[in-house]
Design a protein around this motif. Structure first.
Motif, PDB file in Angstrom:
ATOM      1  N   MET A   1       3.608 -14.853 113.097  1.00 27.60           N
ATOM      2  CA  MET A   1       4.707 -15.624 112.593  1.00 27.60           C
ATOM      3  C   MET A   1       6.021 -15.085 113.144  1.00 27.60           C
ATOM      4  O   MET A   1       6.899 -15.874 113.472  1.00 27.60           O
ATOM      5  CB  MET A   1       4.719 -15.588 111.069  1.00 27.60           C
ATOM      6  CG  MET A   1       3.665 -16.461 110.429  1.00 27.60           C
ATOM      7  SD  MET A   1       3.607 -16.441 108.612  1.00 27.60           S
ATOM      8  CE  MET A   1       5.292 -16.501 108.123  1.00 27.60           C
ATOM      9  N   GLU A   2       6.125 -13.751 113.243  1.00 27.67           N
ATOM     10  CA  GLU A   2       7.371 -13.176 113.755  1.00 27.67           C
ATOM     11  C   GLU A   2       7.650 -13.640 115.175  1.00 27.67           C
ATOM     12  O   GLU A   2       8.789 -13.940 115.515  1.00 27.67           O
ATOM     13  CB  GLU A   2       7.303 -11.650 113.712  1.00 27.67           C
ATOM     14  CG  GLU A   2       7.307 -11.080 112.321  1.00 27.67           C
ATOM     15  CD  GLU A   2       7.109  -9.578 112.302  1.00 27.67           C
ATOM     16  OE1 GLU A   2       7.292  -8.928 113.353  1.00 27.67           O
ATOM     17  OE2 GLU A   2       6.768  -9.056 111.243  1.00 27.67           O
ATOM     18  N   MET A   3       6.605 -13.698 116.001  1.00 28.22           N
ATOM     19  CA  MET A   3       6.795 -14.147 117.387  1.00 28.22           C
ATOM     20  C   MET A   3       7.175 -15.624 117.432  1.00 28.22           C
ATOM     21  O   MET A   3       8.102 -16.009 118.128  1.00 28.22           O
ATOM     22  CB  MET A   3       5.520 -13.917 118.209  1.00 28.22           C
ATOM     23  CG  MET A   3       5.236 -12.476 118.517  1.00 28.22           C
ATOM     24  SD  MET A   3       6.507 -11.696 119.525  1.00 28.22           S
ATOM     25  CE  MET A   3       6.242 -12.497 121.075  1.00 28.22           C
ATOM     26  N   GLY A   4       6.428 -16.432 116.710  1.00 21.94           N
ATOM     27  CA  GLY A   4       6.665 -17.877 116.758  1.00 21.94           C
ATOM     28  C   GLY A   4       7.993 -18.294 116.172  1.00 21.94           C
ATOM     29  O   GLY A   4       8.744 -19.058 116.767  1.00 21.94           O
ATOM     30  N   LEU A   5       8.285 -17.787 114.985  1.00 23.13           N
ATOM     31  CA  LEU A   5       9.507 -18.199 114.296  1.00 23.13           C
ATOM     32  C   LEU A   5      10.719 -17.392 114.749  1.00 23.13           C
ATOM     33  O   LEU A   5      11.792 -17.958 114.983  1.00 23.13           O
ATOM     34  CB  LEU A   5       9.321 -18.068 112.785  1.00 23.13           C
ATOM     35  CG  LEU A   5       8.171 -18.881 112.188  1.00 23.13           C
ATOM     36  CD1 LEU A   5       8.005 -18.557 110.706  1.00 23.13           C
ATOM     37  CD2 LEU A   5       8.375 -20.358 112.399  1.00 23.13           C
ATOM     38  N   GLY A   6      10.548 -16.077 114.860  1.00 25.92           N
ATOM     39  CA  GLY A   6      11.686 -15.218 115.177  1.00 25.92           C
ATOM     40  C   GLY A   6      12.006 -15.137 116.655  1.00 25.92           C
ATOM     41  O   GLY A   6      13.112 -15.448 117.083  1.00 25.92           O
ATOM     42  N   VAL A   7      11.028 -14.734 117.448  1.00 25.44           N
ATOM     43  CA  VAL A   7      11.277 -14.503 118.874  1.00 25.44           C
ATOM     44  C   VAL A   7      11.361 -15.811 119.650  1.00 25.44           C
ATOM     45  O   VAL A   7      12.278 -16.016 120.436  1.00 25.44           O
ATOM     46  CB  VAL A   7      10.183 -13.581 119.472  1.00 25.44           C
ATOM     47  CG1 VAL A   7      10.363 -13.411 120.968  1.00 25.44           C
ATOM     48  CG2 VAL A   7      10.196 -12.227 118.772  1.00 25.44           C
ATOM     49  N   LEU A   8      10.397 -16.698 119.431  1.00 27.06           N
ATOM     50  CA  LEU A   8      10.399 -17.958 120.166  1.00 27.06           C
ATOM     51  C   LEU A   8      11.353 -18.985 119.564  1.00 27.06           C
ATOM     52  O   LEU A   8      11.735 -19.939 120.230  1.00 27.06           O
ATOM     53  CB  LEU A   8       8.982 -18.541 120.219  1.00 27.06           C
ATOM     54  CG  LEU A   8       7.950 -17.710 120.963  1.00 27.06           C
ATOM     55  CD1 LEU A   8       6.568 -18.317 120.808  1.00 27.06           C
ATOM     56  CD2 LEU A   8       8.320 -17.570 122.429  1.00 27.06           C
ATOM     57  N   GLY A   9      11.711 -18.802 118.298  1.00 26.70           N
ATOM     58  CA  GLY A   9      12.638 -19.720 117.648  1.00 26.70           C
ATOM     59  C   GLY A   9      12.052 -21.089 117.350  1.00 26.70           C
ATOM     60  O   GLY A   9      12.783 -22.075 117.284  1.00 26.70           O
ATOM     61  N   LEU A  10      10.733 -21.144 117.160  1.00 28.93           N
ATOM     62  CA  LEU A  10      10.101 -22.428 116.842  1.00 28.93           C
ATOM     63  C   LEU A  10      10.424 -22.817 115.405  1.00 28.93           C
ATOM     64  O   LEU A  10      10.517 -21.967 114.526  1.00 28.93           O
ATOM     65  CB  LEU A  10       8.583 -22.321 117.010  1.00 28.93           C
ATOM     66  CG  LEU A  10       8.067 -21.989 118.410  1.00 28.93           C
ATOM     67  CD1 LEU A  10       6.566 -21.742 118.365  1.00 28.93           C
ATOM     68  CD2 LEU A  10       8.405 -23.101 119.377  1.00 28.93           C
ATOM     69  N   ALA A  11      10.569 -24.097 115.175  1.00 24.33           N
ATOM     70  CA  ALA A  11      10.734 -24.592 113.809  1.00 24.33           C
ATOM     71  C   ALA A  11       9.416 -24.365 113.067  1.00 24.33           C
ATOM     72  O   ALA A  11       8.344 -24.434 113.674  1.00 24.33           O
ATOM     73  CB  ALA A  11      11.093 -26.068 113.828  1.00 24.33           C
ATOM     74  N   PRO A  12       9.470 -24.079 111.773  1.00 22.44           N
ATOM     75  CA  PRO A  12       8.231 -23.841 111.027  1.00 22.44           C
ATOM     76  C   PRO A  12       7.195 -24.954 111.186  1.00 22.44           C
ATOM     77  O   PRO A  12       6.011 -24.675 111.377  1.00 22.44           O
ATOM     78  CB  PRO A  12       8.704 -23.718 109.581  1.00 22.44           C
ATOM     79  CG  PRO A  12      10.099 -23.201 109.699  1.00 22.44           C
ATOM     80  CD  PRO A  12      10.652 -23.869 110.928  1.00 22.44           C
ATOM     81  N   ILE A  26       2.062 -20.671 125.147  1.00 22.98           N
ATOM     82  CA  ILE A  26       3.515 -20.505 125.042  1.00 22.98           C
ATOM     83  C   ILE A  26       3.891 -19.044 125.288  1.00 22.98           C
ATOM     84  O   ILE A  26       4.828 -18.746 126.032  1.00 22.98           O
ATOM     85  CB  ILE A  26       4.021 -20.967 123.665  1.00 22.98           C
ATOM     86  CG1 ILE A  26       3.863 -22.475 123.506  1.00 22.98           C
ATOM     87  CG2 ILE A  26       5.480 -20.562 123.460  1.00 22.98           C
ATOM     88  CD1 ILE A  26       4.090 -22.975 122.093  1.00 22.98           C
ATOM     89  N   LEU A  27       3.160 -18.142 124.662  1.00 18.86           N
ATOM     90  CA  LEU A  27       3.462 -16.719 124.828  1.00 18.86           C
ATOM     91  C   LEU A  27       3.248 -16.258 126.257  1.00 18.86           C
ATOM     92  O   LEU A  27       4.037 -15.483 126.804  1.00 18.86           O
ATOM     93  CB  LEU A  27       2.623 -15.888 123.856  1.00 18.86           C
ATOM     94  CG  LEU A  27       2.968 -16.085 122.380  1.00 18.86           C
ATOM     95  CD1 LEU A  27       1.935 -15.408 121.497  1.00 18.86           C
ATOM     96  CD2 LEU A  27       4.362 -15.577 122.081  1.00 18.86           C
ATOM     97  N   PHE A  31       6.185 -14.617 128.322  1.00 17.16           N
ATOM     98  CA  PHE A  31       6.109 -13.171 128.537  1.00 17.16           C
ATOM     99  C   PHE A  31       5.122 -12.746 129.610  1.00 17.16           C
ATOM    100  O   PHE A  31       5.019 -11.556 129.908  1.00 17.16           O
ATOM    101  CB  PHE A  31       5.735 -12.475 127.220  1.00 17.16           C
ATOM    102  CG  PHE A  31       6.721 -12.728 126.128  1.00 17.16           C
ATOM    103  CD1 PHE A  31       7.993 -12.180 126.167  1.00 17.16           C
ATOM    104  CD2 PHE A  31       6.395 -13.548 125.058  1.00 17.16           C
ATOM    105  CE1 PHE A  31       8.910 -12.426 125.170  1.00 17.16           C
ATOM    106  CE2 PHE A  31       7.297 -13.795 124.043  1.00 17.16           C
ATOM    107  CZ  PHE A  31       8.563 -13.237 124.105  1.00 17.16           C
ATOM    108  N   GLY A  32       4.364 -13.658 130.173  1.00 18.24           N
ATOM    109  CA  GLY A  32       3.383 -13.295 131.190  1.00 18.24           C
ATOM    110  C   GLY A  32       2.103 -12.784 130.559  1.00 18.24           C
ATOM    111  O   GLY A  32       1.876 -12.920 129.363  1.00 18.24           O
TER     112      GLY A  32
END
Length: 57
Positions: A1-12, A26-27, A31-32
């Motif tokens: 969740m931290e990667m998706g919501l925080g780092v990637l900035g995806l909407a919930p 996506i990751l 990030f490779g």
């Protein structure tokens, strides 16, 4: 969740609608593939087990 919501900035709603495979894509795109590799061979595992035995000697 931290990667998706925080780092990637995806909407919930977007984050929760992704499949694990889509999130992985996506990751990788962002990030490779660093840190990914093949599993160690049996010989490599045997060498590691000799180098770092579980029992005390």
């Amino acid at each position: 969740m931290e990667m998706g919501l925080g780092v990637l900035g995806l909407a919930p709603a977007v984050f929760w609608s992704l499949t694990p495979r889509e999130l992985q894509a996506i990751l990788r795109g962002k990030f490779g593939t660093a840190g990914e590799g093949s599993a160690p061979t049996r010989a490599e595992l045997d060498a590691l087990m000799r180098q770092y035995p579980d029992c005390e000697t």
